[in-house]
Scaffold this active site. Sequence first.
Site, short mmCIF file in Angstrom:
data_model
loop_
_atom_site.label_atom_id
_atom_site.label_comp_id
_atom_site.label_asym_id
_atom_site.label_seq_id
_atom_site.Cartn_x
_atom_site.Cartn_y
_atom_site.Cartn_z
N ASN A 61 0.84 -1.19 0.00
CA ASN A 61 0.00 0.00 0.00
C ASN A 61 0.87 1.24 0.00
O ASN A 61 2.01 1.23 0.46
CB ASN A 61 -0.95 -0.03 1.20
CG ASN A 61 -0.38 0.65 2.41
OD1 ASN A 61 -0.51 1.86 2.58
ND2 ASN A 61 0.29 -0.12 3.26
N CYS A 72 6.91 3.31 8.56
CA CYS A 72 6.24 3.47 7.27
C CYS A 72 7.28 3.71 6.17
O CYS A 72 8.03 4.68 6.22
CB CYS A 72 5.27 4.64 7.35
SG CYS A 72 4.29 4.82 5.88
N ASN A 76 6.77 -3.42 10.83
CA ASN A 76 6.02 -2.56 9.94
C ASN A 76 6.14 -3.17 8.53
O ASN A 76 6.73 -4.23 8.36
CB ASN A 76 6.59 -1.14 9.97
CG ASN A 76 5.53 -0.10 9.60
OD1 ASN A 76 4.85 -0.26 8.58
ND2 ASN A 76 5.40 0.94 10.38
#
Lengths: 458, 424
Positions: free
Chosen positions: B75, B137, B202
Amino acid sequence: MSLKPCNAVNGVSLPKEAIDSNFSDLHDPLSALQAKGEADRCLYCYDAPCIQACPTSIDIPTFIHQIRTGNIEGSAKTILSANIMGGTCARACPTEVLCEQACVLNASEEQPVEIGALQRTAVDHLMAAHGPHPFKRAAETGKRIAVVGAGPAGLSCAHRAAMLGHNVTIYEAKAKPGGLNEYGLAAYKMVDDFAQKEVAFLLGIGGIEIKYHQRLRCAQGAPQGDAQEDTVSLDELRDTFDVVYIGVGLGSTNALQLEGEDKDGILDAVDFIEDLRQASEKSSIVVGDDVIVIGAGNTAIDAAVQAKRLGANTVTLVYRRGEENMSATDWEVNLARTNGVNIRLWSAPTAIKGNGRVEAMSFESMTVSDGKLIGSGKSFDLPADMVLKAIGQKLDASMLDGFEMSGGKITVGDNFETSIAGVFAGGDCIKSGDDLTVQAVEDGKQAAHAIDAYLAAK
Amino acid sequence: MADLKCTIAGIESINPFWLASAPPTDKYINVVRAFEAGWGGVVWKTLGEDPPVVNVSSRYGAHKTGNRDIIGINNIELISDRPLETNLAEIRQIRKEWPDRIIIGSMMAVIEEKVWKDLAVKIAASGVHGIELNLGCPHGMCERGMGSAIGQVPEMVEKVTRWVKEVVDVPVFTKLTPNITNILWSAEAAQAGGADAVSLINTVNSIVSVDLDQMAPNPVVDGKGSHGGYCGLAVKPIALNMVAEISRNDETRDLEISAIGGIETWRDAAEFIALGAEGLQVCTAAMIYGFRIVDDMIAGLSGWMDEKGYKSISESCGMAVPNTVDWNALNMNFDTKAFIDPESCIECGRCHIACEDTAHQAIEFAVAEDGSRSFTVVDEECVGCNLCFHVCPVPDCIEMRPVENDKPYVTWPEHPLNAMKAAE
């Protein structure tokens, strides 16, 4: 696999819409999603048993893998490189006794992969694209081959021979090519004029010409056949061509050999099926109210099921032995049962009753004693206004004098050459495997290679 | 029935199943639906300073098996794109409505002490049970000096953790990025900064596939694509290893772990707990199937614990850690051979061709006169690699049988063929 219901209603002939529905595709083609799901079930076996079970040795795990990877055109080429009539075979092969019977998934108590349905997915995809023919011809050899009969054997031989660079002329007695694919398979297995589409596709290779209304005649005999037909003799062909290939199939049928067999309403099942196949409106075919089919092979099943689907009130398939002796596959027998065909076993026909037109048939109950089939002395009658005979086809030997024959078929060597030099044969008119389209395709393909070797050595 | 209550970083949860900070925990309605479905807690979608970020359209790529199953998603969505106060108001509301459920506030900021501290204080004031520092992220935010841009530098990990610990009373979870060479460096940094627990992993930096018509990576945004964060079942092996590394490392073995990475079933959950996870976070599985999957996670984990006699999560926690060792601690004398059960073999030949082409030519293939095929292991050639066992499509058809050789446990450092050993 889902069967469409037979809509016959007692004693009332079916409306056109019902008949049209009954003669639509027996199996809906797989959707793209179904095909992907089904392809995923294939284990991609090594040295797969399904390949060995296919008379044409299609590399089944590879073509299914190609469907899985989305290379559908490549999948079709894999199929067609082994079997140029993969489209018909996908529809008409008794896969339940060939590839699908050999599928290893049977052993893990699962259903086999639906190989036939997947094959149809791939081949239909390629044919629908109407792209260039997938195979290229080798450089022209200048050699000319005559093929007698535009059935599966003849067309397969012609295609492979053309691919190898030879020029082929096919002599076909009928008005259309395809042989039993066009005239003999059940209508609901070959919808949308598939046999003709497949021949057109096959001819796309080039180098093949078909002459229609050309029946083979024996060397000395008077010309036979109807007014439209020309005849051609084997000698003429041998004089004109480098090689002749005979793929005439089985042109004749066995008789019941009962008194009154010529009464109205008594037909050969193959003629009934041919009329059905050629009728643009299936509802134009007249079927009896009470139909008896004599026989136990797939032709008998095809005739019985189609009679029922045309709206016959009763269809009774009668066979003199037990179910285990029927040559029709279990799947076909079940198809007949689910279509409402009554199957009477251990009953042999003894008499035809009726005045000009058949009204009933008499049968004797049969039994086996000391390994022999004998009458029990008990008999019964079945009413019938139509009788379809499906007790076997045989080679029409009248135009084949000069050939060495055995068991009612043309004798060939390992290379498909007959007793006459430079004349080869294959398909149902020789004894190879079963009388199946797929076997005829293999015969023709192998004969083309044998002919190629023969011509190279000449 | 086994007790699924768990405690991590001092926070007691009715079960170990929390939703990870991600699109499923973006707003009130999602979180309420998750709690209604039975999730024990959520880590709220990462909050940043106002003004909120702006997301692009077309955000997920998927890695699928031929069978249409998604094994991974990547994503390129950024953090919450709603105003901070909107998020905090919803957190306050849900804390009132669902007093027994856990809400952790996830946050990220640029590497400035005041910004981190101010934001942490605001979030803590909303009533969250803890704060998670998003240092992982790997797309978008890192280009602005946040996320993995911080997580990849151990000194910054330590510093940020310490900043936040200095101003909030609630437990602090430092979320680690797997996009590094050694997870222990960042885990130790988090520990040094005072983290009450680490959350990992993550997402993994990835290009999930290439659109061969547009000639651009998926997901395609107006003809172009970017690398994104990979998650889901496919990253589970990476996550398991990183969790195990922290659990079995002397310096970090007491650091509590909220494990994340491809948890889709109760079995995945049990595996992470066995490798030392005190709590669990799930995202992709919920995105693929909906929140209802927690039902079987709860029932299955509880059933497994009953079957094995574990009365609580803490009892089963870390049970596989002592058996997770360096290669050098493995027994060189252990020997195992494949055995193919002829009764259940369906004769597909997959074991044979795998072994013949790519392993040790240890499976003989013979065809009997009746056409039946047989596949037989040649013990002398079999090295016990397990390849046939894995490719066999029939469960339990191929068994790996340990050879009883009465030989002692000998590791490579002790092994006579070890040149280093011989040099001693």
